[in-house]
Motif scaffolding. Structure first.
Motif, short mmCIF file in Angstrom:
data_model
loop_
_atom_site.label_atom_id
_atom_site.label_comp_id
_atom_site.label_asym_id
_atom_site.label_seq_id
_atom_site.Cartn_x
_atom_site.Cartn_y
_atom_site.Cartn_z
N PHE A 98 21.71 -53.74 14.64
CA PHE A 98 22.02 -52.37 15.06
C PHE A 98 23.25 -52.36 15.97
N ALA A 99 23.31 -53.31 16.92
CA ALA A 99 24.48 -53.40 17.78
C ALA A 99 25.72 -53.81 17.00
N GLU A 100 25.54 -54.71 16.02
CA GLU A 100 26.69 -55.18 15.23
C GLU A 100 27.27 -54.06 14.37
N GLN A 101 26.42 -53.24 13.81
CA GLN A 101 26.91 -52.15 12.99
C GLN A 101 27.64 -51.10 13.82
N SER A 102 27.31 -51.00 15.09
CA SER A 102 27.95 -50.02 15.97
C SER A 102 29.22 -50.57 16.62
N PHE A 103 29.20 -51.85 17.00
CA PHE A 103 30.31 -52.40 17.79
C PHE A 103 30.85 -53.71 17.24
N GLY A 104 30.42 -54.14 16.06
CA GLY A 104 30.90 -55.38 15.48
C GLY A 104 30.21 -56.60 16.08
N LEU A 105 30.75 -57.76 15.71
CA LEU A 105 30.16 -59.02 16.19
C LEU A 105 30.15 -59.09 17.70
N GLU A 106 31.20 -58.59 18.34
CA GLU A 106 31.25 -58.62 19.80
C GLU A 106 30.15 -57.78 20.43
N GLY A 107 29.75 -56.72 19.74
CA GLY A 107 28.64 -55.92 20.24
C GLY A 107 27.33 -56.68 20.22
N ALA A 108 27.09 -57.44 19.13
CA ALA A 108 25.88 -58.25 19.06
C ALA A 108 25.91 -59.35 20.11
N ARG A 109 27.09 -59.93 20.31
CA ARG A 109 27.19 -60.98 21.33
C ARG A 109 27.04 -60.41 22.74
N ALA A 110 27.45 -59.15 22.93
CA ALA A 110 27.28 -58.53 24.24
C ALA A 110 25.81 -58.40 24.61
N LEU A 111 24.94 -58.21 23.62
CA LEU A 111 23.50 -58.18 23.90
C LEU A 111 23.04 -59.52 24.48
N SER A 112 23.54 -60.61 23.94
CA SER A 112 23.19 -61.93 24.47
C SER A 112 23.68 -62.09 25.89
N LEU A 113 24.90 -61.63 26.16
CA LEU A 113 25.43 -61.73 27.52
C LEU A 113 24.57 -60.95 28.50
N LEU A 114 24.18 -59.74 28.13
CA LEU A 114 23.32 -58.95 29.01
C LEU A 114 21.98 -59.64 29.24
N ALA A 115 21.44 -60.27 28.20
CA ALA A 115 20.16 -60.95 28.34
C ALA A 115 20.27 -62.14 29.30
N VAL A 116 21.34 -62.93 29.21
CA VAL A 116 21.49 -64.08 30.10
C VAL A 116 21.78 -63.63 31.53
N LEU A 117 22.55 -62.55 31.69
CA LEU A 117 22.78 -62.01 33.04
C LEU A 117 21.46 -61.54 33.65
N ALA A 118 20.65 -60.84 32.86
CA ALA A 118 19.35 -60.39 33.37
C ALA A 118 18.45 -61.58 33.70
N ALA A 119 18.53 -62.64 32.89
CA ALA A 119 17.73 -63.84 33.18
C ALA A 119 18.13 -64.45 34.51
N ASN A 120 19.44 -64.50 34.80
CA ASN A 120 19.88 -65.05 36.08
C ASN A 120 19.41 -64.18 37.24
N ALA A 121 19.43 -62.87 37.05
CA ALA A 121 18.93 -61.99 38.11
C ALA A 121 17.43 -62.22 38.36
N LEU A 122 16.66 -62.43 37.30
CA LEU A 122 15.24 -62.73 37.47
C LEU A 122 15.03 -64.09 38.11
N LEU A 123 15.87 -65.07 37.78
CA LEU A 123 15.79 -66.38 38.44
C LEU A 123 16.06 -66.24 39.93
N TYR A 124 17.03 -65.39 40.28
CA TYR A 124 17.30 -65.11 41.69
C TYR A 124 16.07 -64.53 42.37
#
Length: 507
Positions: A98-124
């Motif tokens: 769904f993200a890829e169809q809206s924003f391309g491959l970079e949109g799908a990869r942005a979901l991964s970035l948000l997930a890892v950023l959120a994981a670091n915040a939870l680790l904090y």
């Protein structure tokens, strides 16, 4: 004469020094300290995002597989010609497509970035709950610059979301440790979802159960802690089993258990060497945190203050439950084998679980009143330096297909039949509207090389970096049959070590 004037004199008053506190500040958390710690965390997450976004490459075979499966579900088309997704296809592939169809491959990869950023915040948040603000910030700082962190945040696979859910499960066991029902329910839910997103995450779930057991022992005792851990394990097993049966995922689970996409031919020595390069110093820092926490419950900066904490046995259990997964799972993978791309992702999850102890280790190196800042600074610089190069190397480990895709747009027809290495990347690059997965055969899975001699394929793509046993039968049949000619050659690697060769059949 009159009598002399006699005046009454009061005795001199003794000066008494007022009682002064031993320190001029309070150890209690305040609003100003809360705001400063949040600003520092935002700065760390900003650095993590920059280190991730600098990476780039065309879609990897695994990214192409997941995005094509997700797109097929979105469009309601058949995905039977694609490789099996080793997770629930209606979860991450659907969301990423769904993200890829809206924003391309970079949109799908942005979901991964948000997930890892959120994981670091939870680790904090987890580390702060256990050890305080300073270890939490230092732990977030070392996790942000590790090579697996940047890599996971810039690849559109299910690993980033699996990491987030596993970290969320650990956070729930710590944050709601006073409520058995709430911690078991939330941690169990996150654990089941992590398993559903990627079946390979199941090897990390025992670590979550171990943390749930260890962190509550100081408060409720070993017996009740064991009962809570058993309840969490039961919730995860029942929930995962129900999901597999109800979702019809038994075949995909069987493929995952047999190795699946993570199977590799690397030897135990190579795996141990690569895993040590990715996270050896990180794990050593966490082990130092384990040792210092086992010796001393807390490092007080107030002179004469009495520090209370769990007993030594409980402290050791807490430390090992968070750190051992990063070590044990590396040893496990060295036995069963894995490929390089999967290794860095699994190492990243292990490092995430060890982050609270790594942050505590950095804090103990720093010392009370910032007595020895040179030690944590040196460790951080080494992690940053190695992580900077390792993440770039991992991101460029697969062939770059942009030039190949641009050339094939004029060559591929709707009725043709084609042979190529890992054709899902080509199908993804061209788009499902331009070609169909059923038109393509993987060179590595070619059952009958005689088909090449007979000219059954209209176009053949070869990767010169592929193993000789893959290319040689195809090349021999092309020479013997005399039906193909070399049409183009494109360099596909960042170090100029490999090429794509495009062979077309004589008309």
């Amino acid at each position: 004469m009159g009598s002399p004037l006699i005046t009454r004199q009061d005795p001199p008053r003794r000066y008494v020094l007022p009682v002064t506190p031993k320190v001029a500040w309070s150890a209690r958390p305040g609003k100003r300290r809360e705001n400063l710690s949040r600003l520092a965390l935002l700065a760390v997450l900003g650095l993590q995002a920059v280190l991730t976004l600098r990476l780039g490459n065309s879609a990897s075979p695994e990214e192409a597989t997941l995005l094509l499966n997700g797109a097929a579900r979105l469009d309601g088309t058949d995905a039977s010609g694609l490789p099996v997704v080793l997770g629930a296809p209606f979860l991450y592939p659907f969301l990423a497509a769904f993200a890829e169809q809206s924003f391309g491959l970079e949109g799908a990869r942005a979901l991964s970035l948000l997930a890892v950023l959120a994981a670091n915040a939870l680790l904090y948040a987890t580390t702060r709950q256990l050890f305080g603000v300073r270890p939490a910030l230092l732990g977030a700082g070392v996790f942000a610059v590790a090579a697996p962190t940047a890599f996971l945040g810039n690849i559109a696979t299910y690993d980033a979301f699996s990491l987030l859910l596993l970290v969320a499960a650990v956070w729930a066991t710590v944050r709601f440790s006073r409520s058995a029902v709430l911690s078991v329910a939330l941690a169990g839910l996150f654990g089941v979802l992590a398993f559903a997103v990627k079946f390979g995450s199941g090897i990390f779930l025992p670590a979550v159960v171990g943390v749930a057991f260890a962190v509550v022992i100081p408060r409720v005792g070993a017996g009740r802690a064991a009962a809570r851990a058993a309840g969490l394990l039961l919730v995860i097993l029942i929930g995962s089993g129900f999901l597999v049966v109800a979702g019809g995922l038994s075949d995909a689970l069987g493929t995952a258990l047999s190795g699946g996409a993570d199977a590799g031919e690397a030897g135990a020595g190579t795996i141990l060497y690569d895993a040590t390069a990715y996270g050896g110093l990180y794990v050593l820092t966490a082990l130092f945190g384990c040792f210092s926490f086992w010796r001393t419950a807390a490092m007080s900066e107030i002179p004469g203050a009495e520090v209370r904490g769990p007993r030594k046995g409980a402290r050791l259990l807490i430390s090992l439950s968070m750190t051992l997964p990063a070590v044990v799972l590396t040893l496990y993978q060295s036995v069963v084998g894995t490929d390089e791309g999967s290794l860095i992702r699994h190492v990243g999850i292990g490092l995430a679980l060890a982050t609270p102890m790594a942050g505590l280790g950095m804090s103990r190196m720093l010392g009370a009143h910032f007595a020895s800042p040179q030690y944590p600074i040196l460790v951080w610089i080494i992690l940053f330096t190695f992580g900077y190069g390792q993440a770039l190397s991992a991101m460029t480990a697969w062939p770059q297909t942009d030039n190949l895709i641009a050339f094939l747009r004029t060559e591929v027809k709707a009725e043709g039949k084609y042979l190529a290495p890992e054709p899902q990347t080509i199908v993804y690059g061209l788009g499902r509207d331009a070609t169909d997965p059923a038109q393509w055969t993987d060179v590595g899975e070619l059952a009958d090389a005689q088909a090449v001699r007979k000219g059954e394929y209209d176009l053949i793509v070869l990767d010169t970096e592929a193993a000789p046993e893959i290319n040689e039968p195809v090349e021999k049949e092309m020479v013997d049959g005399g039906r193909y000619r070399l049409r183009a050659r494109f360099d596909h690697s960042y170090d100029d070590s490999g090429d794509y060769e495009i062979w077309v059949k004589y008309r």
